[in-house]
Every structure is written in C-alpha cells, then in structure tokens.
Enzyme design. Structure first.
Site, PDB file in Angstrom:
ATOM      1  N   PHE A 175      29.665  45.089  38.165  1.00 39.91           N
ATOM      2  CA  PHE A 175      30.311  45.968  37.190  1.00 39.91           C
ATOM      3  C   PHE A 175      31.687  45.458  36.752  1.00 39.91           C
ATOM      4  O   PHE A 175      32.232  45.930  35.759  1.00 39.91           O
ATOM      5  CB  PHE A 175      30.439  47.401  37.731  1.00 39.91           C
ATOM      6  CG  PHE A 175      31.204  47.523  39.012  1.00 39.91           C
ATOM      7  CD1 PHE A 175      32.584  47.568  39.032  1.00 39.91           C
ATOM      8  CD2 PHE A 175      30.523  47.612  40.219  1.00 39.91           C
ATOM      9  CE1 PHE A 175      33.284  47.696  40.212  1.00 39.91           C
ATOM     10  CE2 PHE A 175      31.218  47.732  41.420  1.00 39.91           C
ATOM     11  CZ  PHE A 175      32.605  47.768  41.412  1.00 39.91           C
ATOM     12  N   TYR A 219      35.761  55.361  44.732  1.00 37.72           N
ATOM     13  CA  TYR A 219      36.005  56.287  43.622  1.00 37.72           C
ATOM     14  C   TYR A 219      35.451  57.686  43.885  1.00 37.72           C
ATOM     15  O   TYR A 219      35.419  58.519  42.989  1.00 37.72           O
ATOM     16  CB  TYR A 219      35.418  55.706  42.338  1.00 37.72           C
ATOM     17  CG  TYR A 219      36.124  54.432  41.915  1.00 37.72           C
ATOM     18  CD1 TYR A 219      37.346  54.486  41.246  1.00 37.72           C
ATOM     19  CD2 TYR A 219      35.598  53.192  42.229  1.00 37.72           C
ATOM     20  CE1 TYR A 219      38.008  53.328  40.877  1.00 37.72           C
ATOM     21  CE2 TYR A 219      36.264  52.015  41.872  1.00 37.72           C
ATOM     22  CZ  TYR A 219      37.454  52.094  41.195  1.00 37.72           C
ATOM     23  OH  TYR A 219      38.116  50.939  40.848  1.00 37.72           O
ATOM     24  N   PHE A 236      32.762  44.345  47.231  1.00 35.95           N
ATOM     25  CA  PHE A 236      33.728  43.497  46.533  1.00 35.95           C
ATOM     26  C   PHE A 236      33.888  42.176  47.277  1.00 35.95           C
ATOM     27  O   PHE A 236      34.124  42.165  48.494  1.00 35.95           O
ATOM     28  CB  PHE A 236      35.105  44.166  46.461  1.00 35.95           C
ATOM     29  CG  PHE A 236      35.234  45.224  45.400  1.00 35.95           C
ATOM     30  CD1 PHE A 236      35.513  44.886  44.084  1.00 35.95           C
ATOM     31  CD2 PHE A 236      35.082  46.562  45.726  1.00 35.95           C
ATOM     32  CE1 PHE A 236      35.642  45.867  43.117  1.00 35.95           C
ATOM     33  CE2 PHE A 236      35.208  47.551  44.770  1.00 35.95           C
ATOM     34  CZ  PHE A 236      35.481  47.197  43.446  1.00 35.95           C
TER      35      PHE A 236
END
Length: 244
Positions: A175, A219, A236
């Site tokens: 993303f 998030y 990540f």
C-alpha cells in the site's frame, strides 16, 4: 470509510449544482439512451446534453447506490421545465435525509463487520507468525525480524530519522513504498504510528528490520485511506538510513 465521510449530501449537492449550471436544453429528445446514439457528428446541443447527463451520472454513482433512474429523470425534467413539484420542499429534504441516514447505518454496519474480519485475520496471522524462527515479540505485541543488523546510531523517541520502507497488508498487498518512489522519508519518530516509534528504537543506522504490527499499534479501528481497513495488521520492511 469513504462513503460515510462523503455521505449522500455531497452527491445531492453536486447534482443540484450541476443542474443549475446547465446550458440550454437540447431540442432532440431520447438521444441519450445508448452511448452509440451520440458521437462527434451529433449537434452541439446534443453533445452538451449528453455530456452533462453522463458526467452527472458517473460522478454520482456513490451518492445514491440504488437510484430509481426513471423517477430521477422525471424529477429532472419537471424541475428543468419549471413544473410544480410532486413533493413539497420539506418532503424532498426529509426523503433525502432519511435515505442518507439509512445508507450511513448500512455503511457503518459493513465497516464494523469488516473490522471484525480484519481483527480475526490479524490475530491469527500474528499468532502463527510468532512461532516462526527469527521472530521476536515485544511486550506491546510488536513483532520484528532482523533482516540486516546495523552498526550506527540508535534513535530515541524524540529523534528525527530518515528511512526507506515498504508497507504491506498481511495478504501481501503493497500500500506504500518509498523504495518504489525512489525517495526516502524523514520524520520525527514520535509523530508516527506506535509500532514505528517502538520498532525503530530497536534499530541502528544501516539496519533493516521487518515489523509485524498489530492494529492497536497501527491505525486501529478506523484504518487509513482506501487500502488499510479497520483493525488491519500491517507488515513494514524498514531500513534506517540516518538518525538526526
């Protein structure tokens, strides 16, 4: 949660603003039933009429997802011709408001259901991932894997860092990637998601880690943007280039 944020009102207002900015009516009727009925050889008024209608339709598909096109056309014709409305202004406002509330409730229900699905998938992924060799889990639930050990300065939470990174969902969907953009990013370490604030303090300059971040350290229940849904666990790959 784009549809809830935008809501029906924006779509209706765009319909109104487009309608009141419309040019003169075409003298030809029933010319927009199919795309093949209008082409570059059509009259200017036909092209204007078709273009106006097409743009209104395409730009408002999310405003009223189950629009009764026939009654919309009837309302448009009546309003454009200045005929008396079949409903009072208060009745029209009430109808639109009720519809808006109904759609928001449906969207919220779907959003919450997606959050539940994502939370379950994330919990399973992290539980399975924690058993793999080379994976370390911290007290907060953050998981990391050392891809390359650094040897330089180690940042604190108040430092500014420069990194290259790639972010993925647990299904492998990328993303965001500074690597693809070819440009590292610099930011204060205490102004990013908690998983990054904690994780980068484990690193030294020159190191590259893979972080597996629970939603609570990412998030959370709201997600972010179009790609990161509610309660999404994230992956990540981060290379720490510099600590300022």
């Amino acid at each position: 949660m784009k549809k809830i944020v935008l809501g029906l009102t924006c779509g209706v207002l765009s319909l109104y603003s487009a309608a009141y900015a419309a040019p003169a009516k075409s003298s030809t009727s029933n010319t927009t039933s199919t795309s093949s009925s209008i082409n570059e050889k059509s009259s200017e008024l036909q092209k204007v009429g078709y273009s106006f209608g097409y743009i209104m339709g395409k730009s408002n598909t999310d405003a009223v997802k189950d629009l009764d096109v026939n009654t919309f056309i009837q309302g448009f014709r009546d309003g454009y011709a200045g005929k008396p409305a079949g409903l009072s202004e208060d009745q029209m406002k009430a109808a639109l408001l009720n519809y808006k509330h109904s759609q928001e409730a449906q969207d919220m229900k779907a959003f919450e259901q997606q959050g539940k699905v994502n939370a379950e998938a994330g919990a399973k992924f992290l539980a399975d991932n924690a058993k793999k060799p080379g994976i370390t889990t911290t007290a907060s639930g953050l998981q990391y894997e050392v891809l390359k050990q650094g040897s330089g300065k180690r940042p604190t939470a108040t430092d500014k860092v420069t990194v290259h990174y790639e972010g993925k969902l647990i299904d492998g969907t990328v993303f965001d990637s500074s690597i693809d953009r070819g440009e590292p990013v610099t930011f204060p370490l205490n102004q990013v998601i908690a998983g990054w604030t904690e994780g980068l303090q484990l690193m030294q300059e020159g190191g590259k880690y893979r972080f597996f971040i629970p939603a609570k350290l990412g998030y959370g229940e709201t997600g972010a943007g179009e790609t990161i849904g509610p309660n999404s666990a994230l992956i990540f790959d981060v290379e720490l280039l510099k600590v300022e």
